[in-house]
Design an enzyme around this catalytic site. Structure first.
Site, PDB file in Angstrom:
ATOM      1  CG  ASN A  42      83.554-119.321  32.085  1.00 35.27           C
ATOM      2  OD1 ASN A  42      83.324-119.309  33.282  1.00 35.27           O
ATOM      3  ND2 ASN A  42      83.878-118.229  31.407  1.00 35.27           N
ATOM      4  CG  ASN A 184      86.941-114.816  18.990  1.00 34.44           C
ATOM      5  OD1 ASN A 184      88.003-114.464  18.461  1.00 34.44           O
ATOM      6  ND2 ASN A 184      86.540-114.345  20.154  1.00 34.44           N
ATOM      7  N   GLY A 225      77.470-118.133  12.702  1.00 28.66           N
ATOM      8  CA  GLY A 225      77.687-119.555  13.002  1.00 28.66           C
ATOM      9  C   GLY A 225      79.161-119.901  13.058  1.00 28.66           C
ATOM     10  CB  ALA A 249      81.165-117.350  29.151  1.00 30.07           C
ATOM     11  CB  ALA A 250      78.923-116.746  23.574  1.00 33.32           C
ATOM     12  N   GLY A 251      81.696-118.253  23.732  1.00 36.93           N
ATOM     13  CA  GLY A 251      82.697-119.139  23.123  1.00 36.93           C
ATOM     14  C   GLY A 251      82.999-120.324  24.026  1.00 36.93           C
ATOM     15  CB  SER A 282      75.692-119.461  27.002  1.00 39.69           C
ATOM     16  OG  SER A 282      76.349-118.801  25.955  1.00 39.69           O
TER      17      SER A 282
HETATM   18  O1  RIB Z   1      85.362-116.156  28.080  1.00 38.33           O
HETATM   19  C1  RIB Z   1      84.815-115.388  29.121  1.00 38.33           C
HETATM   20  C2  RIB Z   1      85.764-115.353  30.276  1.00 38.33           C
HETATM   21  O2  RIB Z   1      86.924-114.632  29.904  1.00 38.33           O
HETATM   22  C3  RIB Z   1      85.245-114.644  31.501  1.00 38.33           C
HETATM   23  O3  RIB Z   1      84.534-115.479  32.361  1.00 38.33           O
HETATM   24  C4  RIB Z   1      86.509-114.056  32.102  1.00 38.33           C
HETATM   25  O4  RIB Z   1      86.846-114.604  33.335  1.00 38.33           O
HETATM   26  C5  RIB Z   1      87.597-114.250  31.076  1.00 38.33           C
HETATM   27  O5  RIB Z   1      88.405-115.313  31.405  1.00 38.33           O
END
Ligand code: RIB
Length: 315
Positions: A42, A184, A225, A249-251, A282
């Site tokens: 990602n 996080n 934030g 997947a925001a992080g 995202s």
């Molecule tokens: O950070 C999100 C991700 O964590 C997902 O896409 C999943 O695959 C896990 O790895």
């Protein structure tokens, strides 16, 4: 300059539900999708879509998910020559539940990611010679993560570690090799042993982590934030208010945006804004890799927020 990502590649099996189930409860979901994910992949896709040159190092299984995962990375423009197809293993998968409003639960089953080792670290050496940053996470074995960080430091490459999934036991041997740590709230809490909920907690946690050998600590606080501790002082970067529909997947989006800006020579302050904006975009889209914005979308977002970012040459 190149960003190298050494980490996990997963297929995400995503169920959408009105709310997350309690322990022992069965609930009915309303949507199921398979979407390429994995924290490493990602971050690679996020950076490549924003225009960075990215090489991914890792493993997929010799199954149909492996083929699809490689194709997704290639389609985003990520270099895939250092991804091994490990025919003795299945691809990594993540079982994900997303409730309305975007919060989620994730279980990962590592598969081929769990077989990443020193051989993969050797395979990435040529990429490190032309790299500015190495991005690491904790979805591949810790020994390999430590070896990758040590190799990058030897090559003069900046090491950014996303300590996810959360761990209470990150060795100082690894933290000492890390230039930028990006936990996080949950991950920061586990690393320092006290609850990190707000900016004040985050500042204390960041300073505690700096004492363990990290240069810059960036704590991702969702809607509050980020709080960044550097040797020069702390920076609070507010989040952009957006309507979140899926925070998966925001992080990773944040790390991809941050790394792209840093690899382009921007200041840390500007890079934090890039990361924050990439994460904001995202969460307005579904899925992991599918939610990462393009460079054009990011620029439109900056224009809409009347943000002028300093060019690297005007610092
Ligand atoms: O950070 C999100 C991700 O964590 C997902 O896409 C999943 O695959 C896990 O790895």
């Amino acid at each position: 300059m190149t960003i190298v990502v050494f980490g996990s590649i997963n297929m995400d099996l995503v169920a959408r539900t009105p709310r997350l189930p309690q322990s022992g409860e069965t609930i009915v979901g309303y949507d199921f999708t398979t979407i390429p994910g994995g924290k490493g992949a990602n971050q690679a896709v996020a950076a490549a879509r924003l225009g960075a040159t990215v090489e991914m190092v890792g493993r997929v299984g010799g199954d149909r998910f492996g083929k699809a995962l490689r194709e997704s990375l290639q389609a985003a423009g990520v270099g895939c020559d250092r991804i091994m197809t490990d025919s003795g293993s299945s691809s990594g998968v993540a079982l994900i539940e997303v409730e309305e409003g975007g919060e989620n639960h994730i279980i990962i089953v590592p598969g081929a990611n769990g077989r990443v080792n020193a051989e993969d670290v050797s395979r990435m050496q040529p990429d490190l010679q032309k790299a500015k940053l190495l991005l690491l996470q904790l979805e591949v074995p810790l020994d390999a993560v430590i070896a990758a960080a040590q190799s990058a430091q030897k090559a003069g490459v900046t090491v950014m570690l996303d300590p996810a999934p959360a761990s209470t036991t990150l060795p100082n041997e690894l933290l000492a090799e890390v230039d930028i740590l990006t936990p996080n709230k949950v991950e920061a809490s586990q690393l320092v042993g006290f609850s990190v909920e707000n900016l004040e907690d985050a500042e204390k946690a960041a300073i505690a982590l700096q004492k363990r050998g990290v240069r810059d600590v960036i704590i991702k606080l969702g809607g509050q934030g980020t709080l960044t501790a550097t040797p020069e002082g702390t920076i609070h970067t507010p989040a952009f208010p957006v309507q979140a529909i899926d925070t998966v997947a925001a992080g990773d989006a944040f790390n991809g945006g941050l790394a792209t800006a840093l690899s382009d020579g921007r200041s840390l302050q500007d890079a934090l804004t890039w990361g924050t904006a990439t994460a904001a975009l995202s969460v307005t889209q579904r899925g992991a890799q599918s939610s990462m914005p393009t460079q054009t979308e990011l620029h439109q977002f900056f224009n809409a927020h009347e943000l002028t970012l300093h060019r690297p040459d005007s610092k």
